[in-house]
Design a protein around this motif. Structure first.
Motif, PDB file in Angstrom:
ATOM      1  N   ALA A 148       0.826  -1.203   0.000  1.00 55.75           N
ATOM      2  CA  ALA A 148       0.000   0.000   0.000  1.00 55.75           C
ATOM      3  C   ALA A 148       0.865   1.260   0.000  1.00 55.75           C
ATOM      4  N   LEU A 149       1.879   1.283   0.862  1.00 55.55           N
ATOM      5  CA  LEU A 149       2.779   2.427   0.895  1.00 55.55           C
ATOM      6  C   LEU A 149       3.551   2.554  -0.415  1.00 55.55           C
ATOM      7  N   GLY A 150       3.849   1.411  -1.036  1.00 51.24           N
ATOM      8  CA  GLY A 150       4.513   1.441  -2.333  1.00 51.24           C
ATOM      9  C   GLY A 150       3.634   2.059  -3.400  1.00 51.24           C
ATOM     10  N   ALA A 151       2.324   1.839  -3.329  1.00 46.42           N
ATOM     11  CA  ALA A 151       1.403   2.455  -4.292  1.00 46.42           C
ATOM     12  C   ALA A 151       1.425   3.969  -4.158  1.00 46.42           C
ATOM     13  N   TYR A 152       1.470   4.451  -2.925  1.00 42.72           N
ATOM     14  CA  TYR A 152       1.561   5.893  -2.698  1.00 42.72           C
ATOM     15  C   TYR A 152       2.854   6.443  -3.298  1.00 42.72           C
ATOM     16  N   GLY A 153       3.969   5.783  -3.012  1.00 40.67           N
ATOM     17  CA  GLY A 153       5.249   6.220  -3.568  1.00 40.67           C
ATOM     18  C   GLY A 153       5.281   6.127  -5.079  1.00 40.67           C
ATOM     19  N   GLY A 154       4.652   5.082  -5.644  1.00 44.10           N
ATOM     20  CA  GLY A 154       4.618   4.928  -7.096  1.00 44.10           C
ATOM     21  C   GLY A 154       3.877   6.063  -7.768  1.00 44.10           C
TER      22      GLY A 154
END
Length: 459
Positions: free
Chosen positions: A260-266
């Motif tokens: 989920a945090l990776g989606a934000y960063g992406g």
């Protein structure tokens, strides 16, 4: 975008920034494990207090650095900050009490509050070309996003072969490497204004608040204050409540939190990659305000997900919403350096960046605990509403404060200027004195007129 790395000075400074960010990421992981060793089940409380101390240090120290920035070489400020952070990282593995953690965290974050605004103020002088500077801002945004993904993965890999105490050693080495790179860079002299510029205010307090006063003086920087609050509301929702959404709301595994945090960063990285070309055709104002207004739409989507009581669609929808949050925040944050550089006088640039650093973290100091407290006490739906209202209100306020050039011109045309003056050499029955009042030996009256917008726009 990578063409900007051909500049040797910027290449060294960017490498220093990246290495320092990785070191900070390793320290964050190690600090959590250290807190658990010291406080056990109360580790969350320790980390929460440490986060609050971090924000307080940012809010207090950055303006103080801005006050003395014109007296100390910028290289000395950055190198001293790196060496201080390295020393703190060296001592952290040996602490045994909670108060010692708090003291060292304050020192660590105070050094970061000195390094970051100074670094940000140097880059416009290193890259005076607008296009190069825009690319540098996008690369800086990418560095922050990649660090949030890379550092936890690196820490996990290292922890498979070493104990967490050795992560602090990696942090120390990272800060030492950053200091060495800053020393190796040939920094340009700070930009100065002409001799006709207004004198700067004397006194420690006046200098410490110079950047903040600049923010409250210029309309576009006043709007930036509101934009900071909108971004803080969104990022607090993601940072604080991602684990709650993934683990409790959706019932997924701990590993999905990282996704989920990776989606934000992406989402943030995609926008950072696209913005240099976009900003060649579209103004900073348009990009930043549209990004802020998009946050309100994304909060509405999150509200719909939160209100749903079931459905496998909620997990992919949450990933889309988190990526949209990242994209919208990046639309606001990436051009911020351009806005400050163009708005602030050259000699006030470090103070302006220090004020931005301090004031933006003041917003996070408000929204982080709000996101956690409302979510825990009243539920996720209430947290979405509270932070969504803040983001929308702040965005609309920014839109009102930062009007388009055409609206400003129209406002100037509609403004009625009143000029009051006295006449001492005219008779009372002179037609020019219609409506005048007697003052001493002369007459006083006023003229009402609308200024020429061509002249009003350039005082």
């Amino acid at each position: 975008m990578l063409a900007v790395l051909r500049n040797r000075t910027y290449r060294h400074l960017f490498a220093a920034q990246v290495i320092a960010l990785v070191g900070t990421g390793l320290a964050t992981v190690a600090l959590g494990l250290l807190a658990y060793d010291i406080a056990g089940a109360d580790a969350g409380s320790v980390l929460g207090t440490a986060l609050a101390i971090k924000m307080v240090a940012y809010v207090l120290i950055a303006p103080a650095i801005g006050a003395v920035a014109d007296r100390i070489p910028r290289r000395a400020v950055m190198v001293t900050a790196d060496l201080t952070r390295a020393a703190v990282a060296l001592f952290l593995p040996f602490v045994g009490q909670v108060w010692q953690v708090y003291v060292l965290v304050f020192l660590l974050q105070s050094a970061s509050a000195a390094f970051t605004p100074t670094f940000q103020a140097v880059i416009p002088d290193v890259l005076p070309d607008e296009r190069d500077y825009t690319q540098a801002l996008s690369m800086s945004r990418l560095a922050y996003d990649l660090e949030s993904l890379f550092s936890p993965a690196l820490a996990a890999a290292l922890l498979s072969v070493i104990t967490y105490n050795w992560l602090f050693t990696g942090t120390m080495l990272g800060f030492l490497a950053s200091a060495a790179l800053v020393v190796s860079a040939v920094l340009p002299k700070p930009s100065t204004t002409s001799a006709t510029s207004a004198p700067r205010a004397d006194g420690a307090y006046a200098k410490a608040t110079a950047g903040s006063r600049l923010f409250f003086t210029l309309p576009q920087l006043r709007a930036l204050l509101a934009l900071n609050l909108a971004v803080a509301a969104a990022s607090a929702m993601v940072t604080v409540n991602s684990v709650v959404y993934v683990r409790d709301f959706l019932g997924l595994s701990a590993g999905m939190v990282a996704l989920a945090l990776g989606a934000y960063g992406g989402g943030s990285m995609i926008v950072a990659l696209l913005l240099p070309r976009v900003l060649e055709k579209v103004s900073d104002r348009t990009v930043m305000l549209r990004g802020a207004l998009l946050l309100g739409v994304v909060f509405a989507g999150l509200g719909a997900i939160t209100a749903a009581h079931g459905g496998s669609w909620r997990w992919p929808a949450l990933l889309v919403v988190w990526a949209a949050f990242g994209a919208a925040c990046s639309m606001v944050l990436t051009p911020t350096g351009r806005l400050i550089r163009n708005a602030a006088p050259a000699e006030e640039r470090t103070a302006a960046f220090a004020a931005q650093f301090s004031l933006s973290h003041s917003c996070w100091l408000l929204t982080y605990p709000l996101a956690g407290w409302v979510g825990a006490e009243a539920g996720l739906e209430s947290a979405v509403v509270a932070l969504g209202v803040i983001a929308l209100a702040a965005s609309l306020l920014a839109l009102r404060l930062w009007r388009s050039p055409s609206a400003q011109s129209r406002s100037q045309r509609e403004t009625v200027v009143v000029v009051e003056h006295d006449h001492a050499g005219l008779d009372g029955d002179h037609p020019h004195l219609a409506g005048a009042t007697r003052v001493g030996t002369g007459w006083r009256h006023s003229h009402h007129y609308r200024p020429d917008p061509l002249h009003a726009a350039h005082p």
